[in-house]
Scaffold this motif. Structure first.
Motif, PDB file in Angstrom:
ATOM      1  N   ARG A   1       0.838  -1.213   0.000  1.00  0.00           N
ATOM      2  CA  ARG A   1       0.000   0.000   0.000  1.00  0.00           C
ATOM      3  C   ARG A   1       0.869   1.258   0.000  1.00  0.00           C
ATOM      4  O   ARG A   1       0.570   2.217  -0.728  1.00  0.00           O
ATOM      5  CB  ARG A   1      -0.904  -0.004   1.230  1.00  0.00           C
ATOM      6  N   LEU A   2       1.920   1.266   0.788  1.00  0.00           N
ATOM      7  CA  LEU A   2       2.794   2.432   0.830  1.00  0.00           C
ATOM      8  C   LEU A   2       3.543   2.614  -0.487  1.00  0.00           C
ATOM      9  O   LEU A   2       3.595   3.710  -1.046  1.00  0.00           O
ATOM     10  CB  LEU A   2       3.792   2.300   1.980  1.00  0.00           C
ATOM     11  N   PHE A   3       4.131   1.530  -0.980  1.00  0.00           N
ATOM     12  CA  PHE A   3       4.956   1.625  -2.195  1.00  0.00           C
ATOM     13  C   PHE A   3       4.113   1.969  -3.418  1.00  0.00           C
ATOM     14  O   PHE A   3       4.514   2.801  -4.247  1.00  0.00           O
ATOM     15  CB  PHE A   3       5.703   0.314  -2.424  1.00  0.00           C
ATOM     16  N   ASN A   4       2.960   1.345  -3.537  1.00  0.00           N
ATOM     17  CA  ASN A   4       2.131   1.543  -4.718  1.00  0.00           C
ATOM     18  C   ASN A   4       1.240   2.777  -4.630  1.00  0.00           C
ATOM     19  O   ASN A   4       0.808   3.295  -5.659  1.00  0.00           O
ATOM     20  CB  ASN A   4       1.246   0.314  -4.958  1.00  0.00           C
ATOM     21  N   GLY A   5       0.990   3.244  -3.399  1.00  0.00           N
ATOM     22  CA  GLY A   5       0.023   4.317  -3.238  1.00  0.00           C
ATOM     23  C   GLY A   5       0.596   5.703  -3.003  1.00  0.00           C
ATOM     24  O   GLY A   5      -0.133   6.691  -3.147  1.00  0.00           O
TER      25      GLY A   5
ATOM     26  N   LYS B   1       2.268  11.999  -0.009  1.00  0.00           N
ATOM     27  CA  LYS B   1       1.466  12.422  -1.147  1.00  0.00           C
ATOM     28  C   LYS B   1       1.068  11.206  -1.979  1.00  0.00           C
ATOM     29  O   LYS B   1       1.925  10.410  -2.373  1.00  0.00           O
ATOM     30  CB  LYS B   1       2.261  13.403  -2.005  1.00  0.00           C
ATOM     31  N   SER B   2      -0.208  11.092  -2.265  1.00  0.00           N
ATOM     32  CA  SER B   2      -0.706   9.944  -3.025  1.00  0.00           C
ATOM     33  C   SER B   2      -0.213   9.986  -4.464  1.00  0.00           C
ATOM     34  O   SER B   2      -0.098  11.054  -5.068  1.00  0.00           O
ATOM     35  CB  SER B   2      -2.232   9.932  -3.036  1.00  0.00           C
ATOM     36  N   LYS B   3       0.059   8.811  -5.010  1.00  0.00           N
ATOM     37  CA  LYS B   3       0.333   8.696  -6.430  1.00  0.00           C
ATOM     38  C   LYS B   3      -0.967   8.839  -7.211  1.00  0.00           C
ATOM     39  O   LYS B   3      -2.056   8.574  -6.697  1.00  0.00           O
ATOM     40  CB  LYS B   3       0.962   7.330  -6.750  1.00  0.00           C
ATOM     41  N   GLN B   4      -0.839   9.240  -8.470  1.00  0.00           N
ATOM     42  CA  GLN B   4      -2.018   9.302  -9.320  1.00  0.00           C
ATOM     43  C   GLN B   4      -2.531   7.884  -9.524  1.00  0.00           C
ATOM     44  O   GLN B   4      -1.762   6.982  -9.858  1.00  0.00           O
ATOM     45  CB  GLN B   4      -1.672   9.937 -10.668  1.00  0.00           C
ATOM     46  N   PRO B   5      -3.827   7.661  -9.323  1.00  0.00           N
ATOM     47  CA  PRO B   5      -4.348   6.294  -9.440  1.00  0.00           C
ATOM     48  C   PRO B   5      -4.207   5.764 -10.860  1.00  0.00           C
ATOM     49  O   PRO B   5      -4.478   6.473 -11.835  1.00  0.00           O
ATOM     50  CB  PRO B   5      -5.830   6.443  -9.051  1.00  0.00           C
ATOM     51  N   ALA B   6      -3.745   4.531 -10.962  1.00  0.00           N
ATOM     52  CA  ALA B   6      -3.618   3.877 -12.266  1.00  0.00           C
ATOM     53  C   ALA B   6      -4.923   3.177 -12.609  1.00  0.00           C
ATOM     54  O   ALA B   6      -5.691   2.784 -11.727  1.00  0.00           O
ATOM     55  CB  ALA B   6      -2.481   2.861 -12.242  1.00  0.00           C
ATOM     56  N   GLN B   7      -5.178   3.043 -13.884  1.00  0.00           N
ATOM     57  CA  GLN B   7      -6.366   2.322 -14.318  1.00  0.00           C
ATOM     58  C   GLN B   7      -6.207   0.837 -13.983  1.00  0.00           C
ATOM     59  O   GLN B   7      -5.143   0.255 -14.204  1.00  0.00           O
ATOM     60  CB  GLN B   7      -6.567   2.490 -15.826  1.00  0.00           C
ATOM     61  N   PRO B   8      -7.239   0.226 -13.405  1.00  0.00           N
ATOM     62  CA  PRO B   8      -7.125  -1.199 -13.064  1.00  0.00           C
ATOM     63  C   PRO B   8      -6.904  -2.063 -14.297  1.00  0.00           C
ATOM     64  O   PRO B   8      -7.476  -1.797 -15.356  1.00  0.00           O
ATOM     65  CB  PRO B   8      -8.470  -1.508 -12.398  1.00  0.00           C
ATOM     66  N   SER B   9      -6.061  -3.052 -14.155  1.00  0.00           N
ATOM     67  CA  SER B   9      -5.767  -3.972 -15.249  1.00  0.00           C
ATOM     68  C   SER B   9      -6.548  -5.257 -15.063  1.00  0.00           C
ATOM     69  O   SER B   9      -6.788  -5.708 -13.932  1.00  0.00           O
ATOM     70  CB  SER B   9      -4.265  -4.287 -15.270  1.00  0.00           C
TER      71      SER B   9
END
Length: 240
Positions: free
Chosen positions: A39-43, A184-192
């Protein structure tokens, strides 16, 4: 920001299990640690993660803190399930620890994490405490240790085995870190489509995650022999 995530103890640590043997503490700790790390790394932006534990062995405490110190981590978070004696007990609730000198930065983080955990789980609040634990004493960065419930309490033991509860704990720990450090949150990626579990496999995935066999990620990826060995060991070898 460099964050070391520590799943307390290991797969074979003596005594670290529920009185009926249905839960090994490491199975809870390692799954929550993976959820927190992912969650931390990806978010969030600018996050590097180190995992100090190893699913194949019990990593000594000195090795864990030495690695985090050498890596120059900014934060060390150790994740645990609690126990009160060897048999079933009425002790219950969540508590978060800092080193006995109560460093202000650690206390601030511990207060945030504890508050988020109680809000997310509804478990009794045992507060922020201090102790002379190795991972709090020997780390040269802000460090907290979280006890997410008692394996020796029948109700909490069932919660600790639940993937829903594990995810709640992970999200709360992340929320406390985010609150404290203003990540700071990363921009959400479109689900694959490759990230979605097929309907026919969901029950099996949830069972495997709850049992500590897999972290539930990469549902469509091929499985290597190393991964297969590890899953078989977690399912059968670790029980012997």
């Amino acid at each position: 920001m460099r964050i070391a995530i520590d799943a307390g103890h290991g797969p074979e640590t003596a005594g670290k299990r529920s009185p009926d043997g249905s839960l090994r503490e490491y199975h809870f700790n390692s799954v929550v640690a993976r959820y927190v790390a992912d969650r931390l790394f990806n978010g969030y932006e600018g996050i590097d993660i180190m995992l100090t534990h190893d699913d194949s062995r019990d990593v000594p405490l000195r090795e864990r803190t030495d690695r985090a110190n050498a890596w120059k981590a900014d934060l060390f978070v150790s994740i645990h399930a609690n126990a009160a004696g060897d048999g079933w007990s009425s002790a219950q609730g969540i508590e978060t620890y800092v080193y006995e000198t109560r460093p202000p930065a650690a206390v601030a983080l511990a207060n945030a994490v504890q508050r988020q955990l109680i809000r997310a789980t509804g478990r009794p609040d045992r507060g922020v405490k201090s102790a002379n634990f190795h991972v709090l004493r020997e780390t040269r960065m802000t460090a907290v240790l979280v006890e997410c419930g008692f394996m020796t309490n029948r109700d909490e033991c069932e919660l600790l085995k639940s993937d829903e509860y594990r995810r709640k704990c992970a999200e709360a720990i992340v929320a406390g870190i985010v609150e404290t450090y203003g990540l700071k949150s990363k921009q959400p990626a479109q689900p694959s489509a490759t990230d979605e579990v097929s309907a026919w496999a969901r029950a099996a995935r949830d069972w495997a995650v709850a049992e500590g066999i897999t972290d539930g990620t990469r549902p469509k990826d091929p499985v290597t022999r190393e991964e297969l060995w590890t899953m078989l060991y977690r399912a059968f070898g670790a029980q012997k």
